[in-house]
Write a protein that holds these residues in place. Structure first.
Motif, PDB file in Angstrom:
ATOM      1  N   LEU A   7      -8.535 -11.943 -16.190  1.00 43.41           N
ATOM      2  CA  LEU A   7      -8.810 -12.866 -15.493  1.00 43.41           C
ATOM      3  C   LEU A   7      -8.042 -14.490 -15.572  1.00 43.41           C
ATOM      4  CD1 LEU A   7     -12.849 -13.041 -15.833  1.00 43.41           C
ATOM      5  CD2 LEU A   7     -11.704 -12.215 -13.747  1.00 43.41           C
ATOM      6  N   ALA A   8      -7.771 -14.624 -16.618  1.00 45.69           N
ATOM      7  CA  ALA A   8      -6.638 -15.846 -16.762  1.00 45.69           C
ATOM      8  C   ALA A   8      -5.486 -15.614 -16.087  1.00 45.69           C
ATOM      9  CB  ALA A   8      -6.323 -16.018 -18.207  1.00 45.69           C
ATOM     10  N   ALA A   9      -4.890 -14.284 -15.918  1.00 44.32           N
ATOM     11  CA  ALA A   9      -3.783 -13.920 -15.361  1.00 44.32           C
ATOM     12  C   ALA A   9      -3.958 -13.993 -13.851  1.00 44.32           C
ATOM     13  CB  ALA A   9      -3.322 -12.557 -15.694  1.00 44.32           C
ATOM     14  N   LEU A  10      -5.107 -13.669 -13.338  1.00 41.06           N
ATOM     15  CA  LEU A  10      -5.452 -13.351 -11.903  1.00 41.06           C
ATOM     16  C   LEU A  10      -5.393 -15.142 -11.512  1.00 41.06           C
ATOM     17  CD1 LEU A  10      -8.147 -10.896 -11.435  1.00 41.06           C
ATOM     18  CD2 LEU A  10      -5.772 -10.875 -10.906  1.00 41.06           C
ATOM     19  N   SER A  11      -5.987 -15.904 -12.380  1.00 41.00           N
ATOM     20  CA  SER A  11      -5.905 -17.283 -11.887  1.00 41.00           C
ATOM     21  C   SER A  11      -4.652 -18.028 -12.055  1.00 41.00           C
ATOM     22  CB  SER A  11      -6.743 -18.023 -13.193  1.00 41.00           C
ATOM     23  OG  SER A  11      -6.752 -19.480 -12.864  1.00 41.00           O
ATOM     24  N   LEU A  12      -3.823 -17.573 -12.725  1.00 43.04           N
ATOM     25  CA  LEU A  12      -2.245 -17.890 -12.869  1.00 43.04           C
ATOM     26  C   LEU A  12      -1.701 -17.642 -11.464  1.00 43.04           C
ATOM     27  CD1 LEU A  12      -1.167 -17.268 -16.321  1.00 43.04           C
ATOM     28  CD2 LEU A  12      -1.378 -19.669 -15.535  1.00 43.04           C
ATOM     29  N   ASN A  46       3.589 -17.262 -10.409  1.00 40.33           N
ATOM     30  CA  ASN A  46       3.614 -15.977 -10.569  1.00 40.33           C
ATOM     31  C   ASN A  46       4.479 -15.563 -11.752  1.00 40.33           C
ATOM     32  OD1 ASN A  46       2.315 -15.575  -7.968  1.00 40.33           O
ATOM     33  ND2 ASN A  46       4.411 -15.914  -6.828  1.00 40.33           N
ATOM     34  N   ASP A  47       5.349 -16.383 -12.350  1.00 39.66           N
ATOM     35  CA  ASP A  47       6.101 -15.860 -13.331  1.00 39.66           C
ATOM     36  C   ASP A  47       5.303 -15.830 -14.538  1.00 39.66           C
ATOM     37  OD1 ASP A  47       8.364 -15.762 -11.958  1.00 39.66           O
ATOM     38  OD2 ASP A  47       9.155 -17.783 -12.622  1.00 39.66           O
ATOM     39  N   GLU A  48       4.550 -16.903 -14.766  1.00 37.15           N
ATOM     40  CA  GLU A  48       3.187 -16.995 -15.789  1.00 37.15           C
ATOM     41  C   GLU A  48       2.491 -15.728 -15.584  1.00 37.15           C
ATOM     42  OE1 GLU A  48       1.823 -20.692 -16.669  1.00 37.15           O
ATOM     43  OE2 GLU A  48       3.432 -21.725 -15.662  1.00 37.15           O
ATOM     44  N   ALA A  63       4.246 -12.408 -16.849  1.00 35.70           N
ATOM     45  CA  ALA A  63       4.166 -12.332 -18.232  1.00 35.70           C
ATOM     46  C   ALA A  63       3.114 -12.109 -18.849  1.00 35.70           C
ATOM     47  CB  ALA A  63       4.896 -13.611 -18.720  1.00 35.70           C
ATOM     48  N   ALA A  64       1.809 -12.551 -18.444  1.00 33.56           N
ATOM     49  CA  ALA A  64       0.470 -12.324 -18.803  1.00 33.56           C
ATOM     50  C   ALA A  64       0.117 -10.772 -18.469  1.00 33.56           C
ATOM     51  CB  ALA A  64      -0.456 -13.448 -18.493  1.00 33.56           C
ATOM     52  N   LEU A  65       0.212 -10.396 -17.408  1.00 37.93           N
ATOM     53  CA  LEU A  65      -0.010  -9.259 -17.089  1.00 37.93           C
ATOM     54  C   LEU A  65       0.707  -8.143 -17.727  1.00 37.93           C
ATOM     55  CD1 LEU A  65      -0.409 -10.007 -13.120  1.00 37.93           C
ATOM     56  CD2 LEU A  65      -2.272  -9.217 -14.638  1.00 37.93           C
ATOM     57  N   LYS A  66       2.056  -8.358 -17.944  1.00 38.29           N
ATOM     58  CA  LYS A  66       3.111  -7.577 -18.798  1.00 38.29           C
ATOM     59  C   LYS A  66       2.509  -7.140 -20.240  1.00 38.29           C
ATOM     60  CE  LYS A  66       6.089  -6.448 -15.620  1.00 38.29           C
ATOM     61  NZ  LYS A  66       6.228  -4.660 -15.398  1.00 38.29           N
ATOM     62  N   ALA A  67       1.797  -8.338 -20.830  1.00 40.35           N
ATOM     63  CA  ALA A  67       1.447  -8.345 -22.204  1.00 40.35           C
ATOM     64  C   ALA A  67       0.194  -7.230 -22.046  1.00 40.35           C
ATOM     65  CB  ALA A  67       1.123  -9.759 -22.389  1.00 40.35           C
ATOM     66  N   LEU A  68      -0.650  -7.757 -21.015  1.00 39.28           N
ATOM     67  CA  LEU A  68      -2.045  -7.167 -20.987  1.00 39.28           C
ATOM     68  C   LEU A  68      -1.713  -5.598 -20.754  1.00 39.28           C
ATOM     69  CD1 LEU A  68      -4.778  -7.503 -21.374  1.00 39.28           C
ATOM     70  CD2 LEU A  68      -4.914  -7.792 -18.800  1.00 39.28           C
ATOM     71  N   GLU A  69      -0.549  -5.201 -20.117  1.00 38.08           N
ATOM     72  CA  GLU A  69      -0.269  -3.766 -19.840  1.00 38.08           C
ATOM     73  C   GLU A  69       0.134  -2.899 -20.910  1.00 38.08           C
ATOM     74  OE1 GLU A  69       2.883  -2.706 -17.338  1.00 38.08           O
ATOM     75  OE2 GLU A  69       2.634  -4.439 -15.938  1.00 38.08           O
ATOM     76  N   PHE A  89      -1.309  -2.756 -12.127  1.00 42.03           N
ATOM     77  CA  PHE A  89      -1.683  -2.864 -10.363  1.00 42.03           C
ATOM     78  C   PHE A  89      -1.177  -4.372  -9.938  1.00 42.03           C
ATOM     79  CE2 PHE A  89      -3.303  -2.220  -6.279  1.00 42.03           C
ATOM     80  CZ  PHE A  89      -3.394  -0.733  -6.160  1.00 42.03           C
ATOM     81  N   ARG A  90      -1.735  -5.099 -10.707  1.00 43.84           N
ATOM     82  CA  ARG A  90      -1.813  -6.517 -10.147  1.00 43.84           C
ATOM     83  C   ARG A  90      -0.192  -7.098 -10.542  1.00 43.84           C
ATOM     84  NH1 ARG A  90      -3.746  -9.907  -6.618  1.00 43.84           N
ATOM     85  NH2 ARG A  90      -3.500 -12.186  -7.172  1.00 43.84           N
ATOM     86  N   ALA A  91       0.219  -6.649 -11.483  1.00 40.49           N
ATOM     87  CA  ALA A  91       1.796  -7.073 -11.575  1.00 40.49           C
ATOM     88  C   ALA A  91       2.654  -6.740 -10.396  1.00 40.49           C
ATOM     89  CB  ALA A  91       2.291  -6.602 -13.001  1.00 40.49           C
ATOM     90  N   ALA A  92       2.395  -5.546  -9.866  1.00 42.58           N
ATOM     91  CA  ALA A  92       3.068  -5.059  -8.861  1.00 42.58           C
ATOM     92  C   ALA A  92       2.862  -5.934  -7.729  1.00 42.58           C
ATOM     93  CB  ALA A  92       2.927  -3.516  -8.521  1.00 42.58           C
ATOM     94  N   THR A  93       1.725  -6.353  -7.488  1.00 44.92           N
ATOM     95  CA  THR A  93       1.215  -7.259  -6.248  1.00 44.92           C
ATOM     96  C   THR A  93       1.832  -8.593  -6.690  1.00 44.92           C
ATOM     97  OG1 THR A  93      -0.741  -6.127  -6.204  1.00 44.92           O
ATOM     98  CG2 THR A  93      -0.563  -8.341  -5.129  1.00 44.92           C
ATOM     99  N   VAL A  94       2.143  -9.110  -7.638  1.00 43.88           N
ATOM    100  CA  VAL A  94       2.591 -10.422  -8.063  1.00 43.88           C
ATOM    101  C   VAL A  94       4.083 -10.322  -7.703  1.00 43.88           C
ATOM    102  CG1 VAL A  94       3.424 -12.050  -9.879  1.00 43.88           C
ATOM    103  CG2 VAL A  94       1.065 -11.328  -9.699  1.00 43.88           C
TER     104      VAL A  94
END
Length: 223
Positions: A65-70, A76-78, A81-87, A100-105
Motif C-alpha cells: 500500500l505504501a508503494a501504491l501511495s508513492l 515513480n522512482d521511489e 524501488a519499493a516494489l522491487k524490494a517487495l518482489e 505487476f504493479r512495477a511493470a505499470t509504473v
C-alpha cells in the motif's frame, strides 16, 4: 446377607478396576504423556504459525500500500524501488502483485518497451497463477496498441479472444484498436462486431466498440 454379598462384590470389582488402572498407567504412562506433550506442542505451534503468517501478510500488505501511495503521488522512482524490494521479500501473493504493479509504473514513467517486457516476463512465468499471467498478456497488448504492431498485439492476446475466455472482451478490444490504428478497417470491424454481439460484454466496452463501428461505417473504408 444378600446386601452384604452385593457390597462385597462391588468392593472387589472396584478394587480390580483400580488395579487394572494402575497396571495400565504403569504400562502406558509414557505413551500417554508423550501424546499429551505432542498435543500441547502442536497446538502452540499452530498458534505461532498463524500469528507469524498474519504478521508477515500484514507487513507485506502495508509495504504494498505504501508503494501504491508513492505511485499515486507521482513518485515513480521511489515506488519502483519499493516494489522491487517487495518482489524479493514480499510474503505470499504480494511478490507477484509487486511485479505487476512495477511493470505499470514503468509504463507511467514513459518506458513502454520496459513495461511491455516486464508484463511479458510475468505472462511467461509458470510459477505465477494463470489468471495473473493472462492479465499480464492483456496489459502488454494494450501497451503494444500504441507502441507496437497488430502482429505483436495478436501474438499476446488473440488466443484469448475466444467465446469462452473470461478475458475475451479486453483481448478483442485491444485487437480491434490495433487493427483500427493500422488502418485495417475490415479486421477492426470484425473484432468490434464480436464485442457488440456478445451479450456478456461490459457496457462500456460495447459502447466503445459500437462508436468505432459507426466511425468505420461512416468512413466507407470497410466493405
Amino acid at each position: 446377607m444378600v446386601d452384604n454379598n452385593d457390597s462385597f462384590i462391588r468392593e472387589v470389582n472396584e478394587e480390580l478396576r483400580s488395579d487394572q488402572v494402575r497396571n495400565a498407567w504403569k504400562r502406558y504412562s509414557r505413551f500417554i504423556i508423550a501424546a499429551a506433550v505432542l498435543i500441547v506442542v502442536g497446538t502452540a505451534g499452530h498458534r505461532l504459525w498463524n500469528h507469524w503468517h498474519s504478521t508477515q501478510a500484514s507487513d507485506a500488505g502495508d509495504k504494498f500500500l505504501a508503494a501504491l501511495s508513492l505511485a499515486d503521488q507521482g513518485k515513480n522512482d521511489e515506488a519502483e524501488a519499493a516494489l522491487k524490494a517487495l518482489e524479493q521479500d514480499g510474503y505470499g501473493a504480494y511478490g507477484v502483485l509487486a511485479r505487476f504493479r512495477a511493470a505499470t509504473v514503468l509504463g507511467q514513467k514513459g518506458d513502454q518497451a520496459a513495461a511491455v517486457s516486464s508484463f511479458q516476463a510475468i505472462s511467461q512465468d509458470t510459477s505465477v497463477p494463470e489468471i495473473i499471467r493472462n492479465t499480464a498478456k492483456i496489459r502488454a497488448a494494450w501497451l503494444l496498441v500504441d507502441a507496437g504492431t497488430y502482429e505483436q498485439v495478436s501474438a499476446e492476446v488473440e488466443a484469448m479472444a475466444t467465446p469462452t475466455n473470461a478475458l475475451r472482451h479486453g483481448a478483442r478490444e485491444a485487437l480491434g484498436l490495433s487493427a483500427y490504428k493500422a488502418g485495417d478497417m475490415t479486421r477492426a470491424r470484425e473484432w468490434f462486431e464480436q464485442i457488440t454481439e456478445d451479450a456478456e460484454a461490459p457496457r462500456n466496452v460495447a459502447n466503445r466498440a459500437q462508436m468505432l463501428l459507426d466511425n468505420i461505417t461512416a468512413s466507407g473504408k470497410a466493405p
